[in-house]
Design an enzyme around this catalytic site. Structure first.
Site, PDB file in Angstrom:
ATOM      1  CD  GLU A 340      39.351  30.036  -3.112  1.00  0.00           C
ATOM      2  OE1 GLU A 340      39.643  28.935  -3.585  1.00  0.00           O
ATOM      3  OE2 GLU A 340      38.173  30.387  -2.893  1.00  0.00           O
ATOM      4  CB  CYS A 341      39.395  36.666  -4.703  1.00  0.00           C
ATOM      5  SG  CYS A 341      39.082  38.047  -5.832  1.00  0.00           S
ATOM      6  N   GLY A 342      39.205  37.974  -2.199  1.00  0.00           N
ATOM      7  CA  GLY A 342      38.964  38.868  -1.079  1.00  0.00           C
ATOM      8  C   GLY A 342      39.762  38.472   0.142  1.00  0.00           C
TER       9      GLY A 342
END
Length: 468
Positions: A340-342
């Site tokens: 997720e994301c990072g």
């Protein structure tokens, strides 16, 4: 939930009023008094709960009425009340600020849904009588505002008695004290909000100074009395944007399965209740550091790369070549993975760091991740799967949240993301039988079937004997 369970919501007219500083100092003062305190945060934020956890020594829970239905949010608060003397809930943004320009999923919405009295932290800088007008407006904006008290922030000892008298006379709301200017207790910010709790080297000393000040200037006993007089939960302006009520995830009697969870300064954004759910489904969560460890933990059959700040550590992540090789080998070998994301940024071939340089990364996803000059695709989204994948079958929906300044060459097209109360939509996420990767952050307790699919896929991978 029991009307008598002690709980208090700390809100504010707007972001930047000092509610996180007050919430952390207040909870620290309660802990120093020997009370058992539980913490919650309204909305999808990750950073404030990290500070809560540092203060109380236990995970803070997110209460989000976009992700979860009202009964689930009440159940989370009731669980916290059952193990605590008092539950402190920190609001998000302004007290009535919810989805788009509505109040759905706002701090006020949570206060009403859980029957929790609210205290507003009001910034007193540069104003006098206007404070009373602001408090009056918030207290009367809705008949069931739940606003039962006010704390004045950044006001002087000399001015406070007159402001207290003024607000109580004009607005009819009790003032529970004040905080003076405490510049040595301020918490630094960056592009995603506050810096993380782990980065504040003198956080404990700051908390002690805050608690010392509050013992002198805040009516802590009065706030505890208010928390003990919680109201019966009720539905305010019922909104279709409230999270859907889902059945609990199926119980599993299968053998436990080891799942690696990235946890260090680069990857630290996880919802506490998502991790609880994975454990309840049979996952043994094994933390590791992509910054410091040389490879994935032995015997794991799944990988969870959460959000965080990989851009601040791009060089160190790149220099850890053995870890990068371990991660890409696991994913290419079929290990079920959520990024997720990072974590999504980390899986790309290249990542632009906060220093402006570009560094090689894992390489499981083609292309580069790079800095932009603005917040992109910000806010709540409903994701509709365009084909079968690790977490969802075609046509199924997941509710999520995006918040990022970095972007990628190809964000994926496995899901259609649609903003609530808006016509805006876009494609996002990479989804295969063993990989779910993209910018949206998922709150899996709202979708227990997706969590169950992930754990089951990890278990099937382990049974094939293909562990890391």
């Amino acid at each position: 939930m029991s009307p008598g369970a002690a709980r208090l919501l700390v809100g504010a007219p707007a972001s930047g009023s000092g509610k996180t500083t007050f919430t952390c100092g207040f909870m620290h003062a309660l802990v120093r008094r020997g009370l058992a305190v539980s913490a919650c945060k309204c909305g999808p934020d990750y950073i404030d709960p990290l500070f809560h956890t540092e203060v109380i020594g236990a995970p803070s829970r997110n209460l989000d009425l976009f992700f979860s239905g009202e009964s689930q949010v009440r159940a989370l608060v009731a669980d916290s009340c059952a193990i605590s003397d008092v539950v402190v809930i920190e609001g998000a943004m302004g007290y009535y600020d919810g989805i788009s320009v509505s109040a759905a999923a706002s701090a006020w919405d949570v206060a009403c849904a859980t029957g929790t009295p609210a205290v507003l932290v009001v910034d007193g800088r540069g104003r006098a009588r206007s404070i009373a007008a602001e408090v009056l407006g918030f207290a009367r904006f809705r008949e069931d505002s739940q606003v039962k008290g006010v704390v004045l922030n950044r006001v002087s000892e000399m001015l406070y008695p007159r402001l207290k008298e003024l607000v109580e006379a004009e607005a009819g709301v009790r003032v529970y004290g004040y905080l003076p200017m405490l510049p040595d207790c301020s918490l630094e910010s960056r592009h995603l909000g506050l810096v993380t709790a782990a980065e504040v080297v003198d956080l404990r000393a700051k908390l002690d100074r805050l608690a010392d000040a509050m013992e002198q200037t805040i009516d802590i006993d009065g706030l505890l009395e208010l928390a003990a007089v919680s109201a019966t939960a009720r539905h305010p302006e019922r909104s279709a944007e409230h999270g859907v009520e889902e059945s609990p995830a199926p119980q599993t009697a299968n053998d436990p399965v080891r799942i690696a969870v990235a946890r260090d300064d680069a990857f630290c954004f996880y919802y506490a209740d998502t991790l609880r759910l994975l454990k309840a489904l049979g996952a043994e969560l094994v933390e590791f550091s992509p910054l410091a460890d040389t490879r994935l933990p032995e015997g794991v059959a799944g990988l969870y790369l959460g959000g965080g700040y990989p851009e601040l550590h791009a060089r160190e992540l790149s220099e850890n070549a053995s870890m990068r090789e371990s991660v890409v080998a696991a994913i290419r070998g079929g290990m079920p993975t959520i990024a997720e994301c990072g974590g999504f940024l980390y899986l790309h071939e290249r990542l632009e760091g906060d220093d402006g340089a570009t560094y090689p990364q894992v390489g499981a996803i083609a292309g580069r991740a790079y800095r932009t000059e603005r917040l992109g695709r910000f806010g709540y989204v409903t994701l509709t799967a365009q084909h079968d994948g690790l977490l969802a079958a075609a046509g199924e929906q997941l509710r999520a949240h995006e918040f990022h300044y970095w972007d990628v060459d190809d964000p994926g097209d496995a899901f259609l993301a649609e903003k609530p109360q808006s016509t805006r939509s876009w494609r996002c996420c990479i989804s295969t039988p063993n990989l779910h990767a993209g910018f949206p952050h998922l709150y899996l307790p709202a979708h227990p079937q997706a969590a169950s699919r992930f754990v089951d896929a990890c278990r099937a991978f382990a049974q094939r004997g293909e562990k890391a």
